[in-house]
Design a protein around this motif. Structure first.
Motif, PDB file in Angstrom:
ATOM      1  N   HIS A 152       2.528  -0.830   3.171  1.00 55.14           N
ATOM      2  CA  HIS A 152       1.873  -1.586   4.246  1.00 55.14           C
ATOM      3  C   HIS A 152       2.848  -2.165   5.266  1.00 55.14           C
ATOM      4  CE1 HIS A 152      -1.793  -1.299   1.880  1.00 55.14           C
ATOM      5  NE2 HIS A 152      -1.168  -1.828   0.847  1.00 55.14           N
ATOM      6  N   GLY A 153       4.133  -2.159   4.952  1.00 57.42           N
ATOM      7  CA  GLY A 153       5.112  -2.707   5.881  1.00 57.42           C
ATOM      8  C   GLY A 153       5.202  -1.859   7.143  1.00 57.42           C
TER       9      GLY A 153
ATOM     10  N   ALA B  47      11.850 -11.463   2.956  1.00 55.31           N
ATOM     11  CA  ALA B  47      11.466 -10.459   3.957  1.00 55.31           C
ATOM     12  C   ALA B  47      10.627  -9.356   3.323  1.00 55.31           C
ATOM     13  CB  ALA B  47      12.713  -9.869   4.608  1.00 55.31           C
ATOM     14  N   ILE B  48      10.948  -8.996   2.093  1.00 53.85           N
ATOM     15  CA  ILE B  48      10.155  -7.990   1.369  1.00 53.85           C
ATOM     16  C   ILE B  48       8.762  -8.527   1.107  1.00 53.85           C
ATOM     17  CG2 ILE B  48       9.940  -6.711  -0.802  1.00 53.85           C
ATOM     18  CD1 ILE B  48      13.029  -6.656  -0.899  1.00 53.85           C
TER      19      ILE B  48
ATOM     20  N   GLN C  26      13.334   1.439   2.591  1.00 52.02           N
ATOM     21  CA  GLN C  26      13.477   2.169   3.855  1.00 52.02           C
ATOM     22  C   GLN C  26      12.921   3.583   3.743  1.00 52.02           C
ATOM     23  OE1 GLN C  26      14.326   0.523   6.567  1.00 52.02           O
ATOM     24  NE2 GLN C  26      14.751  -1.303   5.312  1.00 52.02           N
ATOM     25  N   ASN C  27      13.009   4.171   2.551  1.00 48.37           N
ATOM     26  CA  ASN C  27      12.469   5.511   2.306  1.00 48.37           C
ATOM     27  C   ASN C  27      10.988   5.484   1.941  1.00 48.37           C
ATOM     28  OD1 ASN C  27      14.939   6.775   2.800  1.00 48.37           O
ATOM     29  ND2 ASN C  27      15.578   6.641   0.659  1.00 48.37           N
TER      30      ASN C  27
ATOM     31  N   LEU D 276      10.347  -3.245   8.069  1.00 49.11           N
ATOM     32  CA  LEU D 276      11.440  -2.584   7.354  1.00 49.11           C
ATOM     33  C   LEU D 276      12.771  -2.758   8.082  1.00 49.11           C
ATOM     34  CD1 LEU D 276       9.072  -1.512   5.726  1.00 49.11           C
ATOM     35  CD2 LEU D 276      10.131   0.747   5.734  1.00 49.11           C
ATOM     36  N   ALA D 277      12.707  -2.805   9.406  1.00 48.58           N
ATOM     37  CA  ALA D 277      13.932  -3.029  10.186  1.00 48.58           C
ATOM     38  C   ALA D 277      14.486  -4.431   9.920  1.00 48.58           C
ATOM     39  CB  ALA D 277      13.656  -2.846  11.672  1.00 48.58           C
TER      40      ALA D 277
END
Length: 255
Positions: A118-119, A156-157, A210-211, A124-125
């Motif tokens: 959902h991010g 942040a996660i 990130q992946n 993610l950046a």
């Protein structure tokens, strides 16, 4: 900040609703200053009287607070997750430490999975930027900045999970964690745990997110917190052994 044009029969209600939503989603944080009245009215394309009415209503309900000569701020709507007396108990009882790590493993594993699904690209950046700052801080002798960025990285996660309840619950909890009651890097460095190990674990978490690898992200979170738990268990064992050794020495001296 993503303020938008308000179109509603009673503008003050629409203004208040938009600010409420930004607070609820964690975009506006406790203690954060709102833009000036002029800037807000221009961004939202509303009259200043309507804006003042909305801000006054939000202040009355305890969501905003005005500081003389400084502007309007988001109120401390989170508070503390635990009472001071309970925090003192946590600090003195190892069982609370390990229960906290177990709780974090469950909640942050879920957040990491949700972040991969959902991010947004922006979310993610942000995670990646914080990790790169952590790598830079890792090169400093003083671990203070790295420890702060560690907490920011995990938050942040959680923010990227886009679950409102999880966000506010864990953000309140991390205010406590930052005090070092549960997660004291300085103490862990005295044992086998090293800063290099920690930054490597955070790198694995970041790469998986990130992946958009949900399984990998959850596994990396679990591996990181398992490692922290084992290190702290070693620390507790070392403290106990030291206590036994001192008692044995005292007995021998008394003979």
């Amino acid at each position: 900040m993503p303020f938008e044009r308000v179109t509603q029969e009673k503008l003050s209600i629409g203004i208040a609703r938009q600010i409420e939503d930004l607070i609820l989603r964690g975009i506006l944080r406790p203690g954060q200053r709102l833009p000036s009245e002029r800037e807000l009215s221009e961004r939202m394309e509303v009259s200043r009287p309507s804006l003042r009415e909305a801000l006054a209503d939000l202040q009355h309900r305890g969501l905003l607070t005005a500081r003389a000569g400084a502007g309007v701020y988001v109120a401390d709507v989170l508070g503390s997750a635990f009472a001071p007396a309970l925090i003192d108990l946590f600090a003195d009882h190892p069982v609370a430490l390990f229960d906290t790590i177990s709780f974090r493993r469950d909640m942050e594993g879920l957040a990491a999975v949700r972040a991969t699904r959902h991010g947004t690209d922006t979310d993610l950046a942000v995670i990646d930027t914080i990790f790169k700052k952590m790598e830079a801080a890792h090169r400093k002798a003083d671990p203070t900045d790295e420890a702060q960025l560690d907490a920011d990285f995990h938050l942040a996660i959680i923010e990227a999970s886009h679950n409102i309840i999880l966000l506010h619950m864990m953000r309140s909890m991390y205010d406590l964690l930052r005090q070092g009651v549960f997660y004291n890097r300085a103490v862990m460095f005295q044992q086998r745990l090293t800063r290099g190990d920690l930054v490597g674990q955070h790198r694995a978490i970041n790469v998986a997110i990130q992946n958009r690898d949900a399984t990998g992200a959850q596994a990396a979170i679990n591996a990181h917190l398992d490692y922290v738990q084992h290190a702290l268990e070693d620390q507790q064992t070392a403290i106990q052994n030291e206590g036994f050794a001192r008692k044995r020495l005292d007995i021998e001296r008394q003979r």
